[in-house]
Scaffold this motif. Structure first.
Motif, PDB file in Angstrom:
ATOM      1  N   MET A 109       0.302  -0.952   0.267  1.00  0.00           N
ATOM      2  CA  MET A 109       0.104   0.084  -0.132  1.00  0.00           C
ATOM      3  C   MET A 109       1.144   0.965  -0.009  1.00  0.00           C
ATOM      4  N   LYS A 138      -3.444  -7.088  -3.959  1.00  0.00           N
ATOM      5  CA  LYS A 138      -4.084  -6.041  -3.220  1.00  0.00           C
ATOM      6  C   LYS A 138      -3.555  -6.014  -2.201  1.00  0.00           C
ATOM      7  N   THR A 139      -3.562  -4.377  -1.950  1.00  0.00           N
ATOM      8  CA  THR A 139      -2.909  -4.018  -0.211  1.00  0.00           C
ATOM      9  C   THR A 139      -4.240  -3.771   0.173  1.00  0.00           C
ATOM     10  N   ALA A 140      -3.826  -3.486   1.376  1.00  0.00           N
ATOM     11  CA  ALA A 140      -4.965  -3.021   2.684  1.00  0.00           C
ATOM     12  C   ALA A 140      -3.983  -2.890   3.814  1.00  0.00           C
ATOM     13  N   GLY A 151      -7.184  -0.047   1.114  1.00  0.00           N
ATOM     14  CA  GLY A 151      -6.293  -0.265   0.312  1.00  0.00           C
ATOM     15  C   GLY A 151      -6.197  -0.135  -1.021  1.00  0.00           C
ATOM     16  N   THR A 152      -5.546  -0.786  -1.952  1.00  0.00           N
ATOM     17  CA  THR A 152      -5.361  -0.013  -3.699  1.00  0.00           C
ATOM     18  C   THR A 152      -5.062  -1.486  -4.313  1.00  0.00           C
ATOM     19  N   PHE A 153      -5.386  -1.945  -5.477  1.00  0.00           N
ATOM     20  CA  PHE A 153      -5.149  -2.766  -6.303  1.00  0.00           C
ATOM     21  C   PHE A 153      -3.598  -2.571  -6.874  1.00  0.00           C
TER      22      PHE A 153
ATOM     23  N   SER B 112     -10.739   6.734  -3.789  1.00  0.00           N
ATOM     24  CA  SER B 112      -9.938   5.835  -4.477  1.00  0.00           C
ATOM     25  C   SER B 112      -8.956   4.089  -3.626  1.00  0.00           C
ATOM     26  N   LEU B 113      -9.303   4.671  -2.130  1.00  0.00           N
ATOM     27  CA  LEU B 113      -8.740   3.547  -1.140  1.00  0.00           C
ATOM     28  C   LEU B 113      -9.820   2.650  -0.365  1.00  0.00           C
ATOM     29  N   PHE B 114     -12.081   3.285  -0.097  1.00  0.00           N
ATOM     30  CA  PHE B 114     -11.891   3.008   0.061  1.00  0.00           C
ATOM     31  C   PHE B 114     -13.081   1.568   0.029  1.00  0.00           C
ATOM     32  N   LYS B 115     -12.665   0.298   0.433  1.00  0.00           N
ATOM     33  CA  LYS B 115     -13.053  -1.074  -0.376  1.00  0.00           C
ATOM     34  C   LYS B 115     -11.975  -1.080  -1.257  1.00  0.00           C
ATOM     35  N   ARG B 116     -10.953  -0.062  -1.800  1.00  0.00           N
ATOM     36  CA  ARG B 116     -10.001  -0.219  -2.536  1.00  0.00           C
ATOM     37  C   ARG B 116     -11.497   0.407  -4.022  1.00  0.00           C
ATOM     38  N   GLY B 117     -11.912   1.010  -3.485  1.00  0.00           N
ATOM     39  CA  GLY B 117     -11.999   2.450  -4.586  1.00  0.00           C
ATOM     40  C   GLY B 117     -13.727   2.357  -4.728  1.00  0.00           C
ATOM     41  N   THR B 152      -2.752   8.881  -5.129  1.00  0.00           N
ATOM     42  CA  THR B 152      -3.276   8.259  -6.488  1.00  0.00           C
ATOM     43  C   THR B 152      -4.187   8.629  -7.338  1.00  0.00           C
TER      44      THR B 152
END
Lengths: 362, 362
Positions: A109, A138-140, A151-153, B112-117, B152
């Motif tokens: 992340m 997947k990051t978190a 998180g992010t991809f 962009s981050l919450f639940k990966r977007g 991001t």
């Protein structure tokens, strides 16, 4: 090196290789050679047991943490980002994560965010991280409201799954990884499940060949699924088999009480039971999962999990149903489940009536 | 509504529209209609002056902040993420940012981050945010080591640039936006620069037509550049014209002392001077920029900036050169500049010798 396998993950824009086998870590110096600078985030215990990455030719600033869910916070993320700044990393630099899944999630992340993204190399040091977490991008971190809620991809630049690092894992850590191994075989299909059953004794004993072979198989399945759906819009959700239940277990128990893969293991058994109910069919899947769980010394069902971790008061049906509401996969107010009609025959987005859930989780 | 322009931003995967003009905000209720839930992050002062978004038919949980650089921290980001969780947002929800650039950067990053977007709709309420920050998907927070060091790329779902909101801006806030307006004309080319010169008086007076027309022109240029390079691997860096100097000014002055667009305005003048030195050419660009800056009441050069903000002791050549080292665009240790041979003729990645920089920043 005994056997080394290279699994190619052909995601668009940034394909990468996963190197699997005993001793593959010796290739990391070459993998970082193209970067203007390198920095490493490590698990302290891994460094104490196996040496830090200087031993493998990576001469770089290092930041060490004790692993575990407690580091997956925005506060610790800020420490990693500040470390990136102090290490003068640029967008052409590489950050290396050397540790288990929590170190990998946190470091990945940070790499995705620092200067809006630099490359990360994952060096997973637990079975759980090698077979699942380190591949796929997947990051978190966790929020107060739930696990992995932010998180992010961010696909890694390379992954080194050195099975030589797994000998020092505690039994609980090793078992935790086996939960994801069973999951992966269930997703892959009957041949993979039968093969896992056939080597379960060797794998439980951490036999070198069984271990390298299993990690390579799991990474291959994961790569196939991730490539088909890098940002989890559809097919990738199959990897969440057992996870909706697992997250509810972890939420109700309190993060860190039950190792993730062990929650997943019990989640798989619950998914099998739920599948039998939803499809009104009787299969031997639950039984086969139960045999694998027992062979690996994992709790075979929810009841055994409660007693092993003294969580009878925490893991009530009510608390688990409440925990299901925090799952991030579904739309508002309606948790969705990944179920299976059989090995390799996975269905996404299944809703289950609350009374059925109460029965299952009693 | 006087005039409404729709600018289409054709980025891959998720193209979107920017709605520009007085009164366009009335379209926001329709834009959020497809979401399972909506939540809004607002600037407190904007709500006090113009009403919150309930006035425009958005019935949703709202979180208010005082705008300004001080909210661009990981700590405040966590508040926004917790708010997303408390609002039970899913991946099918929409988060709305209603405020200036700092609210937009922070909220965009949380989305962009919450639940990966999940999707974000930007409702920029300052000229700076309307002409620049709200389009293109850059999100960011600041670290101790520098501005916008973590963030991001997350393109918005839609942007509403309602010029009717700009009448209440303080003179300094309005001028700050004009810095980016000049930058955008310089990037676009001679016709745009000449057009800006021809309406500078009306624009300085916030005349309705000049304002809507200028915002629409700037958004069109920005969209063109962003589409050509969404993740800033090349051409998009032209948008950083003046910004390497501006960030050094902001860093040396201390964040928040000099409004961003005013630092950019002086940065443009420095970029013009640097370009003359590097290309050993004499153009009238510095003079034309100086006339625009004066017409808009902006400091015409570094000296005037120092005296206007009483920053003579902070903005020394040494401090500015030190600040240049913190720019995130270049590789380690070598700040890179965006220079111009003429309007629309932009060169990226230019290195400048330190003695030349010392002269420029004296």
């Amino acid at each position: 090196m005994t056997q080394a396998t290279r699994v190619h993950v052909a995601v668009p824009n940034a394909p990468y290789d996963v190197h699997v086998g005993e001793g593959v870590l010796q290739g990391i110096a070459a993998a970082t050679a193209g970067a203007d600078r390198v920095a490493v985030v490590s698990d302290r215990e891994v460094c104490a047991l196996h040496g830090d990455l200087r031993r493998h030719g990576v001469d770089a600033p290092m930041l060490e943490f004790d692993g575990g869910e407690s580091i997956k916070t925005l506060g610790v993320l800020e420490e990693v980002l500040d470390f990136c700044a102090a290490s003068s990393l640029s967008r052409s630099s590489i950050l290396v994560a050397y540790g288990g899944g929590t170190v990998g999630d946190l470091t990945g992340m940070a790499a995705s965010l620092f200067k809006r993204g630099l490359r990360v190399i994952q060096v997973p040091t637990t079975l759980l991280a090698q077979v699942d977490a380190s591949v796929g991008g997947k990051t978190a971190i966790n929020l107060a409201a739930g696990k992995n809620l932010a998180g992010t991809f961010h696909q890694p630049h390379a992954v080194f799954c050195d099975t030589g690092l797994l000998g020092t894992l505690s039994e609980a850590e090793y078992q935790s990884g086996l939960g994801e191994v069973i999951k992966t075989a269930l997703i892959e299909g009957e041949p993979a499940l039968a093969q896992l059953e056939s080597i379960s004794r060797d794998l439980g004993a951490r036999a070198v060949t069984a271990l390298s072979d299993t990690v390579a198989r799991c990474v291959t399945t994961k790569a196939r699924v991730v490539v088909s759906d890098p940002e989890e819009r559809g097919a990738r959700r199959s990897l969440n088999l057992g996870h909706t239940f697992a997250h509810a277990i972890e939420h109700a128990a309190g993060y860190g009480r039950v190792p993730h893969g062990i929650a997943v293991a019990v989640g798989l058994q619950l998914a099998a039971s739920a599948s039998e109910r939803v499809y009104a069919s009787s299969t031997d899947l639950g039984e086969r999962i139960g045999r694998l769980l027992s062979a690996f010394g994992l709790p075979a069902d929810l009841e055994e999990l409660r007693s092993r971790y003294s969580l009878g008061a925490a893991l009530t049906a009510n608390a688990l149903i409440e925990g299901l509401g925090h799952d991030k996969k579904g739309r508002v107010g309606a948790p969705e489940f990944v179920l299976m009609r059989g090995p390799g025959d996975i269905e996404l987005g299944v809703m289950i009536a609350e009374e059925e859930l109460r029965d299952l989780l009693a």
